[in-house]
Design an enzyme around this catalytic site. Sequence first.
Site, PDB file in Angstrom:
ATOM      1  CG  ASP A   8      -0.189  -0.045   2.550  1.00  0.00           C
ATOM      2  OD1 ASP A   8       0.992  -0.464   2.567  1.00  0.00           O
ATOM      3  OD2 ASP A   8      -0.778   0.347   3.578  1.00  0.00           O
ATOM      4  CG  ASP A  13       4.275   0.065   1.521  1.00  0.00           C
ATOM      5  OD1 ASP A  13       3.745  -1.038   1.691  1.00  0.00           O
ATOM      6  OD2 ASP A  13       4.056   1.050   2.249  1.00  0.00           O
ATOM      7  CG  ASN A  37       0.704   3.288   4.289  1.00  0.00           C
ATOM      8  OD1 ASN A  37       0.579   3.192   5.505  1.00  0.00           O
ATOM      9  ND2 ASN A  37       1.659   2.659   3.611  1.00  0.00           N
ATOM     10  CB  THR A 121       4.814  -4.191   2.920  1.00  0.00           C
ATOM     11  OG1 THR A 121       4.505  -3.727   1.602  1.00  0.00           O
ATOM     12  CG2 THR A 121       6.019  -5.120   2.857  1.00  0.00           C
ATOM     13  CG  PHE A 162      -1.773   1.513   9.609  1.00  0.00           C
ATOM     14  CD1 PHE A 162      -2.727   2.498   9.820  1.00  0.00           C
ATOM     15  CD2 PHE A 162      -1.642   0.979   8.330  1.00  0.00           C
ATOM     16  CE1 PHE A 162      -3.548   2.931   8.783  1.00  0.00           C
ATOM     17  CE2 PHE A 162      -2.448   1.406   7.291  1.00  0.00           C
ATOM     18  CZ  PHE A 162      -3.399   2.388   7.515  1.00  0.00           C
ATOM     19  CG  ASN A 163       0.556  -2.712   7.527  1.00  0.00           C
ATOM     20  OD1 ASN A 163       0.007  -1.740   7.016  1.00  0.00           O
ATOM     21  ND2 ASN A 163       1.843  -2.995   7.335  1.00  0.00           N
ATOM     22  CG  HIS A 236       7.690   0.444   9.665  1.00  0.00           C
ATOM     23  ND1 HIS A 236       7.822   0.314  11.028  1.00  0.00           N
ATOM     24  CD2 HIS A 236       7.270   1.720   9.440  1.00  0.00           C
ATOM     25  CE1 HIS A 236       7.487   1.463  11.612  1.00  0.00           C
ATOM     26  NE2 HIS A 236       7.158   2.323  10.664  1.00  0.00           N
ATOM     27  CG  ASP A 237       6.359  -1.580   4.588  1.00  0.00           C
ATOM     28  OD1 ASP A 237       5.986  -2.098   5.656  1.00  0.00           O
ATOM     29  OD2 ASP A 237       5.665  -0.775   3.953  1.00  0.00           O
TER      30      ASP A 237
END
Length: 306
Positions: A8, A13, A37, A121, A162-163, A236-237
Amino acid sequence: MNVILDGDPGHDDAVNFLLALASPELRVLGLTTVFGNVGLNRTTRNALIVRELAGANVPVHRGAGRPLVVPPISAELVHGESGLDGPHLPTPSRGLEDEHAVHFLIRAVREHPGDVTLVPTGPLTNVALALRLAPDIAPLIRRVVWMGGSTDTGNWTPAAEFNALADPHAAHIVFTSGVPLTMIGLNASHQAIAHPARVAAFRALGTEVGEFVAVLLEFFAEHHRVRYGWEGGALHDPLTVAWLLRPELFRTPPMHVEIDLTEGPSRGRTVADVWGVTGKAPNAEVMTDVDADGFFALLVERVGKY
């Protein structure tokens, strides 16, 4: 290794897509998009933009535009209105495939049984829908490597990342599917901070893509400064693809993880049995430790290939 990147985008990402597309160890079968996102139209356009920057010849498939059950959430306050605020965004010259992302996932796994790793992700909606529509693919998926959840606190609520919160029912489907699974959550990604010296290394490449990544990370840092007081954003991703490329940089012990689907303040929490107190069999490998210097060295080296 055959991989499908499902995301996203999103600043992190986008960096993950660039990392994968620059890595000869991986054969990227396609990019699939999901809401998250920002809305699906924007995440899909962002995937097209990143493909354009990478000069890659991979298909992009548009996926799910909302969660399975819960109302949608989004993260413009982190990623801006476009989802990739900060750098100049080129106009994509190539469009989407007609095939829906979920049908593409099913077809790709059936065409390469046991040899496709899914790398989501964002919310797990596309993967969950594929498993529901085609239960036969579960034993054919080599592995799912997901950025989401946490072994401790959340970032969108005190309990939930969040995810995971964006579609907890989808996460539950994936975690109970029996598919080999690696979870890379906030407890790991908060060890990988793109502080100014690390951002400078991308700019020092002196390339269009290096500058693009540097500006992305500078914009991404602002939210982290305000919320956490950090000097940079947590990347993060890209830990997902980095783990596939350099597993020796990380520690990912097995543990049992459940998704909290209850109404209330804990919904979306990934309840990770870190110490094995339940006696339940592990259903995931969960990242706990990150060699951040090694991780960023890999990122800079691969972004430098553009």
